[in-house]
Design a protein around this motif. Sequence first.
Motif, PDB file in Angstrom:
ATOM      1  N   ASP A 134       0.917  -1.189   0.011  1.00 27.39           N
ATOM      2  CA  ASP A 134       0.024  -0.013  -0.036  1.00 27.39           C
ATOM      3  C   ASP A 134       0.905   1.106  -0.045  1.00 27.39           C
ATOM      4  N   PRO A 135       0.393   2.348  -0.822  1.00 28.71           N
ATOM      5  CA  PRO A 135       1.331   3.514  -0.925  1.00 28.71           C
ATOM      6  C   PRO A 135       1.548   4.064   0.552  1.00 28.71           C
ATOM      7  N   PHE A 136       0.414   4.041   1.488  1.00 25.57           N
ATOM      8  CA  PHE A 136       1.058   4.581   2.800  1.00 25.57           C
ATOM      9  C   PHE A 136       1.929   3.819   3.405  1.00 25.57           C
ATOM     10  N   PHE A 137       1.925   2.534   3.497  1.00 25.40           N
ATOM     11  CA  PHE A 137       2.792   1.663   4.256  1.00 25.40           C
ATOM     12  C   PHE A 137       4.328   1.858   3.437  1.00 25.40           C
ATOM     13  N   ALA A 138       4.215   1.937   2.073  1.00 23.57           N
ATOM     14  CA  ALA A 138       5.464   2.102   1.613  1.00 23.57           C
ATOM     15  C   ALA A 138       6.271   3.386   1.877  1.00 23.57           C
ATOM     16  N   ASP A 160      -7.589   8.686   1.207  1.00 23.11           N
ATOM     17  CA  ASP A 160      -7.725   8.913  -0.107  1.00 23.11           C
ATOM     18  C   ASP A 160      -8.123   7.861  -1.120  1.00 23.11           C
ATOM     19  N   ALA A 161      -7.917   6.527  -0.670  1.00 23.95           N
ATOM     20  CA  ALA A 161      -8.275   5.451  -1.380  1.00 23.95           C
ATOM     21  C   ALA A 161      -9.899   5.348  -1.441  1.00 23.95           C
ATOM     22  N   MET A 162     -10.377   5.474  -0.292  1.00 26.94           N
ATOM     23  CA  MET A 162     -11.845   5.487  -0.311  1.00 26.94           C
ATOM     24  C   MET A 162     -12.601   6.747  -0.754  1.00 26.94           C
ATOM     25  N   ALA A 163     -12.070   7.645  -0.673  1.00 25.74           N
ATOM     26  CA  ALA A 163     -12.249   8.885  -1.771  1.00 25.74           C
ATOM     27  C   ALA A 163     -12.461   8.558  -3.026  1.00 25.74           C
ATOM     28  N   ASP A 200      -4.923  11.938   3.855  1.00 22.83           N
ATOM     29  CA  ASP A 200      -3.739  11.096   3.457  1.00 22.83           C
ATOM     30  C   ASP A 200      -2.748  12.217   2.464  1.00 22.83           C
ATOM     31  N   ASP A 201      -3.192  12.384   1.448  1.00 25.12           N
ATOM     32  CA  ASP A 201      -2.547  13.145   0.329  1.00 25.12           C
ATOM     33  C   ASP A 201      -1.524  12.299  -0.305  1.00 25.12           C
ATOM     34  N   LEU A 202      -1.871  11.228  -0.685  1.00 22.27           N
ATOM     35  CA  LEU A 202      -1.140  10.276  -1.505  1.00 22.27           C
ATOM     36  C   LEU A 202      -1.050  10.642  -2.696  1.00 22.27           C
ATOM     37  N   LEU A 203      -0.250   9.943  -3.899  1.00 18.75           N
ATOM     38  CA  LEU A 203      -0.330  10.317  -5.030  1.00 18.75           C
ATOM     39  C   LEU A 203      -1.510   9.993  -5.675  1.00 18.75           C
ATOM     40  N   THR A 204      -2.334   9.018  -5.255  1.00 12.27           N
ATOM     41  CA  THR A 204      -3.739   8.740  -5.722  1.00 12.27           C
ATOM     42  C   THR A 204      -4.577  10.148  -5.766  1.00 12.27           C
ATOM     43  N   ALA A 205      -4.333  10.942  -4.872  1.00 13.30           N
ATOM     44  CA  ALA A 205      -5.127  11.953  -4.978  1.00 13.30           C
ATOM     45  C   ALA A 205      -4.888  13.044  -6.094  1.00 13.30           C
ATOM     46  N   LEU A 206      -3.569  13.025  -6.718  1.00 17.38           N
ATOM     47  CA  LEU A 206      -3.420  13.556  -7.875  1.00 17.38           C
ATOM     48  C   LEU A 206      -3.944  12.948  -9.400  1.00 17.38           C
ATOM     49  N   HIS A 207      -4.178  11.600  -9.146  1.00 14.70           N
ATOM     50  CA  HIS A 207      -4.630  11.087 -10.365  1.00 14.70           C
ATOM     51  C   HIS A 207      -6.093  10.604 -10.473  1.00 14.70           C
ATOM     52  N   THR A 208      -7.145  11.049  -9.449  1.00 12.42           N
ATOM     53  CA  THR A 208      -8.237  11.197  -9.660  1.00 12.42           C
ATOM     54  C   THR A 208      -8.790  11.864 -10.489  1.00 12.42           C
ATOM     55  N   ASP A 209     -10.294  11.969 -10.981  1.00 18.24           N
ATOM     56  CA  ASP A 209     -10.886  12.723 -11.898  1.00 18.24           C
ATOM     57  C   ASP A 209     -12.151  13.288 -11.103  1.00 18.24           C
ATOM     58  N   VAL A 238      -6.476  15.886   3.133  1.00 16.49           N
ATOM     59  CA  VAL A 238      -5.847  16.169   4.222  1.00 16.49           C
ATOM     60  C   VAL A 238      -4.728  15.557   4.211  1.00 16.49           C
ATOM     61  N   HIS A 239      -3.513  16.340   4.073  1.00 10.72           N
ATOM     62  CA  HIS A 239      -2.243  15.916   4.170  1.00 10.72           C
ATOM     63  C   HIS A 239      -1.639  15.645   5.683  1.00 10.72           C
ATOM     64  N   GLN A 240      -1.163  14.451   5.559  1.00 11.84           N
ATOM     65  CA  GLN A 240      -0.505  13.784   6.754  1.00 11.84           C
ATOM     66  C   GLN A 240       0.893  13.531   6.203  1.00 11.84           C
ATOM     67  N   PRO A 241       1.862  13.924   7.178  1.00 15.00           N
ATOM     68  CA  PRO A 241       3.308  13.766   6.512  1.00 15.00           C
ATOM     69  C   PRO A 241       3.622  12.185   6.973  1.00 15.00           C
ATOM     70  N   ILE A 242       3.315  11.422   6.058  1.00 19.18           N
ATOM     71  CA  ILE A 242       3.437   9.991   6.098  1.00 19.18           C
ATOM     72  C   ILE A 242       4.967   9.657   6.175  1.00 19.18           C
ATOM     73  N   HIS A 243       5.757  10.217   5.168  1.00 20.93           N
ATOM     74  CA  HIS A 243       7.261   9.856   5.229  1.00 20.93           C
ATOM     75  C   HIS A 243       7.871  10.263   6.837  1.00 20.93           C
TER      76      HIS A 243
END
Length: 334
Positions: free
Chosen positions: A81-85, A253-256, A280-289, A295-300
Amino acid sequence: MGPKRQPTLDEVAARAGVSRSAASRVINNARHVSQAKRDAVERAVAELGFVPNPTARALATQQVGAVVLALSHHDPAQFTDPFFAQIILGVNAELEKTDLELLLVLANTTQGQARLQRILKSRRADGVMLMALRGDDPLAALADRHDVPVVFGGRPLHAEPRWYVDADNRGGSRLATEHLIGLGRRHIAVITGHMDTDAGASRHRGYLDAMAVAGLSPSRVEHGDFTESSGAAAMTRLLAAYPEVDAVVAGSDAMAAGALRALKAHGRSVPGDIAVVGFDDLLTALHTDPQLTTVHQPIHGLGREMAKMLLSLIAGEEPHPLVLPTRLVRRASA
């Protein structure tokens, strides 16, 4: 004249401007001490003429040079999962400053938990980071059963560990809901994540906080499991039960992204008919339409701070729990 008095370890630490434990670890050539502290202590040793105790050196170097990142989750695919990555990348970025090796352990089964217990009982790791605990997960009591430093990534739902790193889940969800209220939306639904996790429960509470202050009904609720498919299914149920819905706060983001897919399938425009906000603000958020407001959380940063806290504990220091801030990132979906 009598023999010259030997300087103490406390005097070395004071001269170097570090803790006593950090000074001890440098002097005894132990691992995972920052280069800056190492340099400061070595200068102080030279200036004071300190001579280390051989017995203390032997005790201080009894480290195995490895730490564990353990994931307690029923789906092994969560490691991809991108979050855990991002968590793993953050942890690794901090550990690269040391000689420590990182062991990844799936502790989602009885066998996995037993393996982790064996690692700790035999002291094959100097410390542990625990992620994704749910409900009354037995791993939450790990810190009480082993003399090994344990740092939690996110708080367990029914416990308050001494050392953890978390994001402001409640505050972030409140921000998301307040944003939708500020846009004039009044029939705001929520898609929660796992409610047996602190993240899922806290994000739901943030939604409730904002709705209560605005005097709006918080009754439009559907539950998911942080995955895209669960978000799509929850959105479909919301549309059937509450056709008046004009906005949705999703717990990830995945559920959104799943909710956006369901809305498109039902002919609803976003944000025209229904505004959507993720978390989350994962890359997923940039690729949805359309692109996802979230909400951005600093996952890294969560990963880095977990590793930093664990290194501090291994060095004998006493860090404080840490909650990292969240912020709203506005894009086209709301």
